[in-house]
Motif scaffolding. Sequence first.
Motif: not given
Length: 507
Positions: A478, A136, A483, A109, A106, A139, A481, A157
Amino acid sequence: MTALTLSTAAAPGLRADAIVIGVAKGDKAPVVAPGAEAVDKAYDGRLAGVLETLGASGAEGEVTKLPAPPGFKAPLVVAVGLGAAPGKGGAYDAEALRKAAGVAARTLAGTKKAAYALPVADAAAVGAIAEGALLGAYSFDAYKENGKNGKGNGKAPLAEVAVLGGKPRDKAHKAAAERATAVAEELNRARDLVNTPPNDLNPEAFAAVAQAAAKEHGIKVQVLDEKALAKGGYGGILGVGAGSASAPRLVKLSYTSSKAKKHLAFVGKGITYDSGGISLKPAGHNETMKCDMSGAAAVFAAVVAAARLGLDVNVTGWLALAENMPSGSATRPGDVLRMYSGKTVEVLNTDAEGRLVLADALWAASAEKPDAIVDVATLTGAMMLALGSRTFGVMANDDTFRSAVVEASAQVGEASWPMPLPEHLRKGMDSPVADIANMGERMGGGLVAGLFLREFVGEGITWAHLDIAGPAFNEGGPFGYTPKGGTGSAVRTLVRVAELAASGDLA
């Protein structure tokens, strides 16, 4: 979709946007985790002190960024917290690795490639790191301007994950990576379904998604439309869907293996939108009700994952799909429905609709005499009150099987808790006009719902009920892992149950 590779390359020479390392909580100071030796060496063995100076403690979910040392092709080092360091000679917990890998994904990203130099003690660690990173990196941007190219929210992502220490020629490592990929991709597909707006995911559309996936993965599929449901006498599913312009569906997905010795049936609640029906939900309770099909999404994903993994077990998935809406044709409180089993149900509350569609699907699943049935549903607010937003409840007609399901969930990092089915609560569902009512005592409402479902499980069949009302949809920020939005809760537990059945280790 995030790509996954295993690599034995040394961290300094690897071309990537970042090197991900682990840092744990020691007795007095942070501890650099195995896998980060090359980075630590470049800091003359003082990496732990540098991280502490930057505020790192090694706590779970913590992220510390620092420039990569000279000589590294990657420009950035990302240190993620693993929580408490294991004792001398101990290995890091798989769930700690999953969470750390997910946090890093995350955090990164918008970048193209991350090299994960987290502790790899064995193939299980490879699988945990891979799974956490792929989950993780998820999206959901399909409805944002420019969609999946990332411009909708500014960041695409993470595109590629390389697990350092994962040996691509090692059979166990390769199998762990392949399993992680299949499970994560199907779980992320379940998340997509949960997050899809209900104007685009009605029962017919959900059934079409299932049909396409079944064709792709060699799964037999059967879809009962409203005419077939009426002809078959599926009064529960039809009753719930009666108020909607979108007709209900019952989808049967059958994965079979020539080596199978066991047959499992998974049954999922698939209310693609739940307004409460005539018993309309109050303001503030409707906005996330697209998630009321999370159980069906989990079952769908688990069956496809079982097929992709080629498990030696037969798995049949039943998706009970309907939209619960108020209208002139909707089922009313006081109506009596004749279910597929032949039993009649007095509907006292049309917002207790999930148990009605599940009842028909459970009886249909029972007709095939599987070795065990597991149903999954966002069934009751009472379960959220009891267990919170991150733990699902497990009920069963067999204590040993209930324990096995709870243990399976623990093995894959999903939090669950065993719940009872108190016999004294059954009397509250007695009806003066029907065989049973769909409501009972208010206190213990989650257990009452489980008792109702038990009435529609065939005699002699082992059964468990997973109430995922809490963890199915994350309304907060989030974490690990996981969201915001649809989580894919119970997918990994179902896959693990199928794996245990395939290996002969399911109690």
